[in-house]
Design a protein around this motif. Structure first.
Motif, mmCIF file in Angstrom:
data_model
loop_
_atom_site.group_PDB
_atom_site.id
_atom_site.type_symbol
_atom_site.label_atom_id
_atom_site.label_comp_id
_atom_site.label_asym_id
_atom_site.label_seq_id
_atom_site.Cartn_x
_atom_site.Cartn_y
_atom_site.Cartn_z
ATOM 1 N N SER A 216 4.772 13.079 17.516
ATOM 2 C CA SER A 216 3.326 12.882 17.614
ATOM 3 C C SER A 216 2.741 13.582 18.839
ATOM 4 N N SER B 205 6.094 5.545 10.718
ATOM 5 C CA SER B 205 5.361 4.561 11.519
ATOM 6 C C SER B 205 5.090 3.298 10.716
ATOM 7 N N ASP C 226 7.230 9.070 18.263
ATOM 8 C CA ASP C 226 6.340 9.368 19.385
ATOM 9 C C ASP C 226 6.520 10.798 19.878
ATOM 10 N N TYR D 132 -0.733 15.811 18.427
ATOM 11 C CA TYR D 132 -1.966 15.462 19.138
ATOM 12 C C TYR D 132 -2.330 16.510 20.187
ATOM 13 N N ASP E 286 2.376 15.207 9.669
ATOM 14 C CA ASP E 286 1.551 14.006 9.805
ATOM 15 C C ASP E 286 1.970 12.935 8.800
ATOM 16 N N ASP F 29 -3.148 9.774 9.356
ATOM 17 C CA ASP F 29 -3.204 8.883 10.516
ATOM 18 C C ASP F 29 -4.342 7.870 10.378
ATOM 19 N N THR G 18 5.365 11.306 9.997
ATOM 20 C CA THR G 18 5.159 10.344 11.092
ATOM 21 C C THR G 18 4.410 9.118 10.589
ATOM 22 N N THR G 19 3.515 9.324 9.621
ATOM 23 C CA THR G 19 2.787 8.194 9.044
ATOM 24 C C THR G 19 3.735 7.234 8.345
#
Length: 209
Positions: A165, A140, A162, A169, A133, A63, A136-137
């Motif tokens: 994520s 994204s 989202d 988080y 991670d 991230d 999603t990276t």
């Protein structure tokens, strides 16, 4: 002991203050992007600078790297949207879409890149949630580029990104970010329908290349 406790509290307050400011700026970026406002990109740039620090301190290394990419894309997005506005009679400029076959190829390539990054992060770093991670990276990275290209379906990618994520988080106790991504998920759904309506109502344009 009291001094250590005071330092820990001060550090926690500083981290969460930075996270809060970055969160507000990131939310402003998404809302402005939904409205196709050029000013979404300066908000994105300031947000990414702050989030880079937060992600690094939280050991979310993928991230952290992603935030640096976002900063570069904020500059590209500003340039690209200005170019589209100048080439169009409409104030906001046109939006575009791709055929499903192109999306299928893009999804496959992005997933493979995410697996490769996840393997590297799991094997050579102390990153938490290395594979999730990394995916999603990479998605994204791809979806941000689609925003800069003003592709309608970018919002559908963000709905999935989202939602995943939110889980990551929350596990890292980044509560402002968790709340932010809950809002992001809702905004992404709304954004898709708004941009799709714009695409259907605008004069016919060629598919994005």
């Amino acid at each position: 002991m009291n001094q250590l406790l005071s330092q820990a509290i001060a550090q926690w307050q500083l981290m969460h203050s930075i996270e809060l400011i970055a969160t507000v700026l990131a939310l402003a970026y998404v809302v402005l992007a939904l409205r196709q406002s050029l000013w979404c990109w300066p908000a994105a740039l300031l947000s990414t600078i702050l989030f880079t620090h937060v992600m690094w301190q939280s050991a979310l290394l993928s991230d952290a790297l992603l935030q640096l990419y976002y900063a570069a894309m904020a500059l590209y997005g500003w340039w690209r949207w200005r170019q589209l506005q100048q080439c169009s009679a409409a104030e906001r400029g046109p939006v575009y879409e791709w055929r499903w076959q192109r999306h299928a190829v893009l999804i496959g390539l992005t997933a493979l890149a995410g697996l490769a990054l996840g393997a590297f992060m799991a094997g050579y770093t102390q990153a938490d949630f290395a594979y999730i991670d990394a995916q999603t990276t990479m998605f994204s990275v791809m979806a941000t580029w689609l925003v800069a290209r003003k592709l309608v379906s970018n919002w559908l990618y963000w709905v999935v990104i989202d939602a995943v994520s939110i889980y990551v988080y929350a596990q890292k106790h980044l509560y402002f970010l968790t709340g932010l991504f809950m809002l992001y998920t809702i905004i992404a759904i709304v954004g898709y329908f708004i941009w799709r309506s714009h695409y259907q109502q605008q004069p016919a344009v060629s598919l994005s290349t």
